[in-house]
Structure formats: structure tokens, C-alpha cells
Scaffold this active site. Structure first.
Site, PDB file in Angstrom:
ATOM      1  N   GLU A  43       0.821  -1.208   0.000  1.00  0.00           N
ATOM      2  CA  GLU A  43       0.000   0.000   0.000  1.00  0.00           C
ATOM      3  C   GLU A  43       0.859   1.264   0.000  1.00  0.00           C
ATOM      4  O   GLU A  43       1.826   1.374   0.760  1.00  0.00           O
ATOM      5  CB  GLU A  43      -0.898  -0.011   1.240  1.00  0.00           C
ATOM      6  CG  GLU A  43      -1.832   1.177   1.362  1.00  0.00           C
ATOM      7  CD  GLU A  43      -2.596   1.189   2.679  1.00  0.00           C
ATOM      8  OE1 GLU A  43      -3.633   1.873   2.733  1.00  0.00           O
ATOM      9  OE2 GLU A  43      -2.151   0.539   3.641  1.00  0.00           O
ATOM     10  N   LYS A 116     -10.462   2.436  -1.399  1.00  0.00           N
ATOM     11  CA  LYS A 116     -10.541   1.842  -0.066  1.00  0.00           C
ATOM     12  C   LYS A 116     -11.864   2.185   0.616  1.00  0.00           C
ATOM     13  O   LYS A 116     -12.238   3.355   0.735  1.00  0.00           O
ATOM     14  CB  LYS A 116      -9.353   2.330   0.768  1.00  0.00           C
ATOM     15  CG  LYS A 116      -9.168   1.624   2.105  1.00  0.00           C
ATOM     16  CD  LYS A 116      -7.845   2.082   2.711  1.00  0.00           C
ATOM     17  CE  LYS A 116      -7.523   1.391   4.028  1.00  0.00           C
ATOM     18  NZ  LYS A 116      -6.186   1.789   4.530  1.00  0.00           N
ATOM     19  N   CYS A 153      -5.576  -2.788   2.979  1.00  0.00           N
ATOM     20  CA  CYS A 153      -5.204  -2.702   4.392  1.00  0.00           C
ATOM     21  C   CYS A 153      -6.395  -2.876   5.336  1.00  0.00           C
ATOM     22  O   CYS A 153      -6.841  -3.982   5.548  1.00  0.00           O
ATOM     23  CB  CYS A 153      -4.443  -1.405   4.664  1.00  0.00           C
ATOM     24  SG  CYS A 153      -3.424  -1.461   6.166  1.00  0.00           S
TER      25      CYS A 153
END
Length: 292
Positions: A43, A116, A153
Site C-alpha cells: 500500500e 478503499k 489494508c
């Protein structure tokens, strides 16, 4: 369909964007030399993990998709090496900012982007200051080699994310990550929980998981994080197929037989025995349905 080799990488990042991109390119080439066809980088690898502190100058790091130097460079590399590359970057779109992955197919074309969904907010991980919540929803891309789903993540802690992607036909799940120590409590080590959680996604969905994390210690103001690496590839029953240590810049690979996994997944009956009509509670915040 022949078995496919997938790869996860991990590296230490610096304040020099060009050097970080070059280091990542070296890892991709090393993975391709090992036969990998889908290669995962960590990331936000273009820069240091700037989310440790709230600093308005960091918004200057964001770019539009078509102007991002990593996306453009790795589009060319993907075509050259005939590999699939999910590329993480800090995206600016008009007045919005996202933590985004561009999905690059093996011909260098950009298939789309994932933004995300779950945005963390805590000591050392001040992402809500920088990122709008993603608006793409969980998606699956039909690449040259496999149908892939991608979370970023914090998304990896939510079983709903993994299940949503597998329901849409994902054959492999990929999670680029930046996670390490807790600046507010140096005794906390989430490494094992981090791995176990994603290995659980693999087993519960009978779908391999690839996770790539960064390494090294990064400091911003009074905050410092030591990223614990430990990138890994889990098989469809949650077993570790390959794992990195906490400190080494490296590439790991594993071979996956997606046809065999598909047959076994069907035989286990996870998706035959699901009862979506019984899961209304999952559509609530506090577990209670509201009157219409």
C-alpha cells in the site's frame, strides 16, 4: 487452465518517490523472473506512510489516475513482462481524495480502480484526515490470468469485504497493506492477528489470499511506526504457502491450481448452504432492525 504463480513483495520506503518506484520495479521484475503472473506491491509504496500525522502539505502527494507516475510506469512494465499489477496510489479526483488501487492487466491496460472502503482513524494511522470513504464498492476484475478481488489494508479486517468479492467470482484475493507497531503502545504487536484474520478469509471462502506489507521504521513528528512486513500467501484452506520475515526486502511466490480450488470449493458447499435471507442483521449498524 494451467496452475498460476502469484507473488507478494515487501520493501522499505523513503522520501524519494522515484527511488521507491524504481525499487518496486526491481521487485516486480524479480517476481516475474520467478514465473509470477500476478504480482502484489504494498500500500502507498510511492512515498513514506504520510498518514502517521495530519499535515495539509501531504495532500500535494495526491495525483489523478492518468497522471500518477507509478501507474504510468507500471502500465508499461505490465505490458513488457505480461503480468497483472494492482498498483496502490494516493488519488485526487476533483475535490475528493482516495486511497486507491489501479488494476493493470497483462497488456498494460487499466481495467479500473478500487477505492478503499474502510478508513481507519487512530494513533499513527490518521487516514480519515486524508481519504474520503471509497465509493467504488467491492469489485472483481477479469484479468488475463484470473478473476481477482482487491481490498486495501484496513479492509482486510472485515469478513464482509472478502465474502462480497468471492460472491462476485473472485478466484484470488489481494490485500496491499501498510501496518506495523502502535505508536501509542509499543507493546502491541498485531502481526499474528493480522495474518490469522486474512487466513480465515481464505478458509471461509475457499479462496487464496495474497497480502503485501511494508518494512522499516518511519517517523513523522512525534509518531513512529515499525512496519512488520510478514507478507504472505495463503492457500484456499488458510494454510501458509509462503511467508516473508519482518525485515527483509523480498519477493515470495506460490503456485495455485485455480481449477482444482474451484472443484473443491463447490464440493465443500459453503456457497450452496449460505442463507442470505437470514443475514439481515449484517445490514444494520447496531444489530437491531429499524421499523420501516
Amino acid at each position: 487452465m494451467s496452475p498460476i504463480v502469484v507473488a507478494a513483495t515487501q520493501m522499505k520506503c523513503t522520501s524519494d518517490r522515484d527511488k521507491n518506484i524504481s525499487a518496486a520495479e526491481g521487485l516486480v521484475k524479480a517476481a516475474a523472473a520467478k514465473g509470477a503472473k500476478i504480482i502484489l506491491l504494498q500500500e502507498l509504496f510511492e512515498t513514506l506512510y504520510f498518514c502517521q500525522t495530519e499535515n495539509q502539505e501531504n495532500f500535494q502527494l495526491a495525483t489523478e489516475l492518468k497522471k500518477n507516475p507509478a501507474v504510468n510506469r507500471f502500465s508499461q512494465l505490465a505490458k513488457e513482462l505480461e503480468v497483472v499489477l494492482p498498483i496502490s496510489f494516493f488519488e485526487n479526483k476533483n475535490q475528493a481524495y482516495y486511497n486507491t488501487v489501479a488494476v493493470i492487466d497483462a497488456d498494460g491496460s487499466i481495467l479500473g480502480r478500487y477505492r478503499k472502503t474502510h478508513i481507519p482513524d487512530g494513533p499513527g494511522y490518521e487516514e480519515k484526515y486524508y481519504f474520503n470513504p471509497g465509493n467504488t464498492g467491492f469489485r472483481v476484475w477479469e484479468t488475463r490470468y484470473a478473476n481477482i478481488g482487491i481490498g486495501i489494508c484496513w479492509d482486510q479486517w472485515f469478513p464482509e469485504a472478502a465474502r462480497s468479492m468471492v460472491l462476485q467470482g473472485a478466484q484470488i484475493l489481494f490485500f496491499p497493506t501498510a501496518i506495523g507497531s502502535d505508536p501509542s503502545d509499543p507493546m502491541v504487536d498485531s502481526r499474528d492477528a493480522w495474518q490469522i484474520c486474512m487466513r480465515g478469509h481464505a478458509a471461509a471462502n475457499f479462496t487464496p489470499v495474497v497480502a503485501s506489507n511494508r518494512i522499516g521504521t518511519e517517523t513523522s513528528g512525534a509518531s513512529s511506526i515499525t512496519f512488520y512486513g510478514s507478507s504472505f500467501i495463503a492457500g484456499s484452506m488458510g494454510q501458509l504457502l509462503a511467508e516473508s520475515d519482518r525485515q527483509t526486502q523480498t519477493v515470495i511466490t506460490a503456485e495455485l491450481d485455480l481449477e482444482d480450488i474451484k472443484t473443491c470449493r463447490s464440493a465443500w458447499g459453503f456457497f450452496r448452504d449460505r442463507r442470505p435471507d437470514m443475514y439481515q442483521t449484517l445490514m444494520t449498524i447496531d444489530g437491531e432492525e429499524r421499523d420501516s
